[in-house]
Design an enzyme around this catalytic site. Structure first.
Site, mmCIF file in Angstrom:
data_model
loop_
_atom_site.group_PDB
_atom_site.id
_atom_site.type_symbol
_atom_site.label_atom_id
_atom_site.label_comp_id
_atom_site.label_asym_id
_atom_site.label_seq_id
_atom_site.Cartn_x
_atom_site.Cartn_y
_atom_site.Cartn_z
ATOM 1 C CD GLU A 113 -87.266 -6.734 8.498
ATOM 2 O OE1 GLU A 113 -88.439 -6.402 8.771
ATOM 3 O OE2 GLU A 113 -86.755 -7.780 8.911
ATOM 4 N N GLY A 135 -84.992 -14.229 13.926
ATOM 5 C CA GLY A 135 -85.203 -13.393 15.100
ATOM 6 C C GLY A 135 -85.474 -11.952 14.698
ATOM 7 N NE ARG A 136 -88.441 -8.034 15.604
ATOM 8 C CZ ARG A 136 -89.377 -8.949 15.479
ATOM 9 N NH1 ARG A 136 -89.110 -10.093 14.841
ATOM 10 N NH2 ARG A 136 -90.597 -8.757 15.986
ATOM 11 C CB SER A 193 -92.038 -20.755 22.837
ATOM 12 O OG SER A 193 -92.143 -19.498 22.200
ATOM 13 C CB ILE A 194 -89.219 -19.451 18.404
ATOM 14 C CG1 ILE A 194 -90.533 -18.680 18.296
ATOM 15 C CG2 ILE A 194 -88.608 -19.668 17.016
ATOM 16 C CD1 ILE A 194 -90.382 -17.262 17.775
ATOM 17 N NE ARG A 200 -83.785 -13.688 28.421
ATOM 18 C CZ ARG A 200 -84.981 -13.159 28.661
ATOM 19 N NH1 ARG A 200 -85.075 -11.937 29.156
ATOM 20 N NH2 ARG A 200 -86.083 -13.838 28.418
ATOM 21 C CB ALA A 225 -90.943 -16.455 10.215
ATOM 22 C CG HIS A 236 -90.087 -9.723 9.204
ATOM 23 N ND1 HIS A 236 -89.543 -8.673 9.914
ATOM 24 C CD2 HIS A 236 -90.584 -10.575 10.131
ATOM 25 C CE1 HIS A 236 -89.707 -8.885 11.210
ATOM 26 N NE2 HIS A 236 -90.348 -10.034 11.365
#
Length: 333
Positions: A279, A249-250, A172-173, A193, A299, A297
């Site tokens: 972080e 993302g991460r 979705s992002i 994926r 967003a 972080h």
């Protein structure tokens, strides 16, 4: 349930409230308070003087739902202390804090953030990209330091329109990012994926091939064992000296040490980072680079998203305790 809580003038003031365990305060509570959950009895672990294991043992046979912001790891050790648990509601966009195989083994349901944050995170991704390309933050520093009236010429930026943008993770992002950048005249490609049958963007089976055909890589996927350090040195070199990496993302999806080296050695043109591998620690080399834009972080942190998440969490809990379908179940865990 042994504890009884009353709700002022509510019609069901005499009824017992469903219990919800909260190990640490989610951001939505810090900014919005917890009044939106007045129909539940919140068991706040951080307010108890007891050690966590003792606190959990008190509620081990009764509590069925847990609310988590995504920082506290939900592992087998925690789950063993609360065998009655049936649901976890997470306010985090990612699921890397949850031991998914263990949850599946125990039959515990998970309600995710769904697409509540998608628009704001996509805005941040595009904002970081424009900032890196047009050097907005660097230009701001240039003006504030009084350099505009010197002979030092501020360097040229780069045009957004016509950039080839590779999106890593078209959930979705990622779809919201694609929509915004396509409207700006960018060429969208992606890897995910699975190939998405509802989009016409070119699909790449691996991120290395995607990087080789892209000017920009935007990381929109979740962190798993498969995606950890997926953006490695080979991928960054394939992106090339004019390439830009954006990560919302991460942090650990990128091999951060290799990213720093590629930037130091000018193997990449720039980076926009809202997330980091350890972080809140940020590699010191990044702090002095004008071609790197950093964000702590944030967003998902807008009043609009946090308010919407309050309603989303409440809706998932109400659905669970009413034996109705969850609003945002995590499928195929």
């Amino acid at each position: 349930m042994a504890t009884r809580n009353h709700l002022g003038n509510h019609d069901h003031r005499s009824k017992e409230l469903p219990q919800v365990l909260v190990l640490e305060p989610p951001p939505i509570m810090k900014f919005n308070g917890d009044q939106f959950l007045n129909d539940f009895q919140l068991l706040k672990a951080w307010e108890s003087p007891l050690p966590l294991d003792q606190f959990l043992s008190i509620h081990a046979q009764s509590v069925k739902a847990l609310l988590t912001p995504g920082r506290y790891p939900l592992t087998r050790n925690i789950l063993q202390l609360i065998p009655s648990l049936q649901l976890v509601v997470t306010t985090s966009a990612g699921l890397n804090h949850i031991d998914l195989p263990e949850f599946q083994r125990r039959g515990i349901d998970i309600a995710s953030a769904g697409d509540v944050y998608s628009e704001d995170v996509a805005d941040m991704a595009v904002g970081l990209l424009i900032d890196v390309l047009r050097k907005i933050s660097a230009a701001d520093r240039y003006v504030r330091k009084g350099l505009w009236d010197t002979k030092a010429e501020f360097p040229l930026g780069s045009k957004l329109c016509s950039k080839r943008v590779g999106i890593v993770g078209l959930g979705s992002i990622g779809q919201e990012v694609a929509k915004r950048l396509q409207a700006s005249g960018c060429r969208i490609m992606y890897t995910s994926r699975n190939k998405k049958p509802f989009v016409s963007y070119p699909y790449y089976y691996n991120v290395l091939e995607l990087a080789a055909d892209s000017d920009v890589l935007i990381i929109c996927c979740g962190l798993t064992e498969q995606t950890r350090h997926m953006i490695n040195k080979d991928v960054m070199l394939a992106l090339g000296k004019e390439g830009v990496v954006i990560n919302i993302g991460r942090g650990a999806i990128i091999d951060e040490k290799e990213l720093v080296q590629c930037l130091v050695q000018r193997e990449l043109a720039g980076a926009g980072l809202d997330v980091f591998e350890n972080e809140p620690h940020v590699p010191r080399e990044l702090l002095t680079m004008d071609n790197v834009v950093l964000s702590p972080h944030r967003a998902v942190r807008t009043p609009e998203s946090l308010t919407a998440m309050c309603e989303h969490v409440k809706g998932n809990l109400e659905a669970f305790f009413s034996n109705k379908p969850l609003l945002s179940p995590v499928m195929n865990i």
